[in-house]
Design a protein around this motif. Structure first.
Motif, mmCIF file in Angstrom:
data_model
loop_
_atom_site.group_PDB
_atom_site.id
_atom_site.type_symbol
_atom_site.label_atom_id
_atom_site.label_comp_id
_atom_site.label_asym_id
_atom_site.label_seq_id
_atom_site.Cartn_x
_atom_site.Cartn_y
_atom_site.Cartn_z
ATOM 1 N N TYR A 33 1.601 3.863 3.380
ATOM 2 C CA TYR A 33 2.984 3.476 3.153
ATOM 3 C C TYR A 33 3.525 4.266 1.960
ATOM 4 O O TYR A 33 2.791 4.575 1.022
ATOM 5 N N PHE A 35 6.880 4.338 -0.856
ATOM 6 C CA PHE A 35 7.863 3.452 -1.467
ATOM 7 C C PHE A 35 8.713 4.205 -2.488
ATOM 8 O O PHE A 35 8.264 5.176 -3.098
ATOM 9 N N TYR A 37 10.639 2.772 -5.911
ATOM 10 C CA TYR A 37 10.900 1.643 -6.787
ATOM 11 C C TYR A 37 11.929 2.062 -7.825
ATOM 12 O O TYR A 37 11.927 3.187 -8.326
ATOM 13 N N LEU A 47 11.719 -3.029 -5.681
ATOM 14 C CA LEU A 47 11.511 -2.223 -4.483
ATOM 15 C C LEU A 47 12.864 -1.829 -3.890
ATOM 16 O O LEU A 47 13.698 -2.679 -3.615
ATOM 17 N N ARG A 50 10.978 1.233 1.709
ATOM 18 C CA ARG A 50 9.615 1.612 2.063
ATOM 19 C C ARG A 50 9.585 2.243 3.439
ATOM 20 O O ARG A 50 10.473 2.022 4.258
ATOM 21 N N THR A 95 0.677 4.092 -0.987
ATOM 22 C CA THR A 95 -0.479 3.225 -0.928
ATOM 23 C C THR A 95 -1.195 3.440 0.389
ATOM 24 O O THR A 95 -0.558 3.643 1.425
ATOM 25 N N ARG A 97 -4.853 1.728 1.128
ATOM 26 C CA ARG A 97 -5.434 0.405 1.356
ATOM 27 C C ARG A 97 -5.099 -0.596 0.268
ATOM 28 O O ARG A 97 -4.581 -1.666 0.525
ATOM 29 N N SER B 99 -2.144 -5.333 4.093
ATOM 30 C CA SER B 99 -1.358 -4.292 4.736
ATOM 31 C C SER B 99 -0.464 -3.547 3.771
ATOM 32 O O SER B 99 0.050 -2.499 4.081
ATOM 33 N N ASN B 100 -0.254 -4.086 2.580
ATOM 34 C CA ASN B 100 0.544 -3.393 1.564
ATOM 35 C C ASN B 100 1.975 -3.135 2.005
ATOM 36 O O ASN B 100 2.575 -2.162 1.592
ATOM 37 N N GLU B 101 2.481 -4.005 2.838
ATOM 38 C CA GLU B 101 3.875 -3.826 3.247
ATOM 39 C C GLU B 101 4.816 -3.952 2.074
ATOM 40 O O GLU B 101 5.809 -3.263 1.977
ATOM 41 N N LYS B 102 4.547 -4.855 1.196
ATOM 42 C CA LYS B 102 5.383 -4.991 0.012
ATOM 43 C C LYS B 102 4.572 -5.647 -1.086
ATOM 44 O O LYS B 102 3.989 -6.705 -0.890
#
Lengths: 112, 114
Positions: A33, A35, A37, A47, A50, A95, A97, B99-102
Motif C-alpha cells: 500500500y 499513502f 500523510y 491520512l 491511500r 507499507t 506487511r 492488511s494495513n489499509e489504514k
C-alpha cells in the motif's frame, strides 16, 4: 527493504491553483500500500489518501488525487484548488506487511 | 471516528531519567506501533507489537527501549535512561488487522530531554 524518496524539500502554490508533489519508492514486494500523510504545524499525522498496489485505478479523495505509475515506482500527489489549510508537511509512505516507511517529506506553502 | 489517545502531550525530563509514554489504542485493534519523529526529520518506525509480543523492531529500538501492554487498554513505551538525542515526537498507532489499509495515529507525545 523498502525506501521512499521525496525529491522536493519544499513547494509553493498559489491559492486555488494545482500542485503536484513527487514520490518514488522501491520495494521487492508485489503486494503493498502507498499513502500520503499530511502533517500540519500541530504535528498530527493525517491520512490524505491511500492506494493499493494491485489496483490500476488512481485513488481520488475530493481535491486530492494520485498518479500511480507502478512500473516506474512513482506515486505523486496532486492537490487541486489549493486552500490555505493545505499548507503543511506532506509525507509519502509505503507499507508491505507490518510497518510504514516514510519519505523525508515536502513542505507545502500556500500563497494567498 | 474512533481515536488513538496519547498522554501526556508534552513531557520534559532530565537526561538519565526513565520515562513512560502512554497510549490507548482503539478498542478492537490488534496491532500496535510506536514511531518517532525528531524535529524537522521524517517519521521513523520504532516497534510493532501483536499478541503481547514484539513482532518487529528497528535499529533505533535498543535495550533502552521497551514496550508493554499491561492491561487490555494501555500500550506503553518506556525509555530506561533518556539521552538528549531521544528528544522527539513519539507517535503511537494501531490498526485492526494486518492488511494495513489504514493506520490510526495518535496525536503524539513531544518528549524533551534536558
Amino acid at each position: 527493504a523498502q525506501t521512499v524518496t521525496q525529491s522536493q524539500p519544499e513547494m509553493s502554490v498559489q491559492e486555488a491553483e494545482t500542485v503536484t508533489l513527487s514520490c518514488t519508492y522501491d520495494t521487492s514486494e508485489s503486494d503493498y500500500y502507498l499513502f500520503w500523510y499530511k502533517q500540519p504545524p500541530s504535528r498530527q499525522m493525517i491520512l490524505v489518501i491511500r492506494q493499493e498496489a494491485y489496483k490500476q485505478q488512481n485513488a481520488t479523495e475530493n481535491r486530492f488525487s494520485v498518479n500511480f505509475q507502478k512500473a516506474a515506482k512513482s506515486f505523486s500527489l496532486k492537490i487541486s484548488d489549493s486552500q490555505l489549510g493545505d499548507a503543511a508537511m506532506y509525507f509519502c509512505a509505503i507499507t508491505t506487511r507490518d510497518k510504514l516507511v516514510f519519505g523525508a517529506g515536502t513542505i507545502l506553502r500556500v500563497k494567498s | 471516528e474512533p481515536e488513538v489517545t496519547q498522554t501526556p502531550s508534552h513531557q520534559v525530563t532530565q537526561m538519565g531519567q526513565e520515562v513512560i509514554l502512554r497510549c490507548v489504542p482503539i478498542s478492537n485493534h490488534l496491532y500496535f506501533y510506536w514511531y518517532r519523529q525528531i524535529l524537522g526529520q521524517k517519521v521513523e518506525f520504532l516497534v510493532s507489537f501483536y499478541n503481547n509480543e514484539i513482532s518487529e523492531k528497528s535499529e533505533i529500538f535498543d535495550d533502552q527501549f521497551s514496550v508493554e501492554r499491561p492491561d487490555g487498554s494501555n500500550f506503553t513505551l518506556k525509555i530506561r535512561s533518556t539521552k538528549l538525542e531521544d528528544s522527539a515526537m513519539y507517535f503511537c498507532a494501531s490498526h485492526p488487522t494486518r492488511s494495513n489499509e489504514k493506520l490510526f495515529f495518535g496525536s503524539g507525545t513531544q518528549l524533551s530531554v534536558l
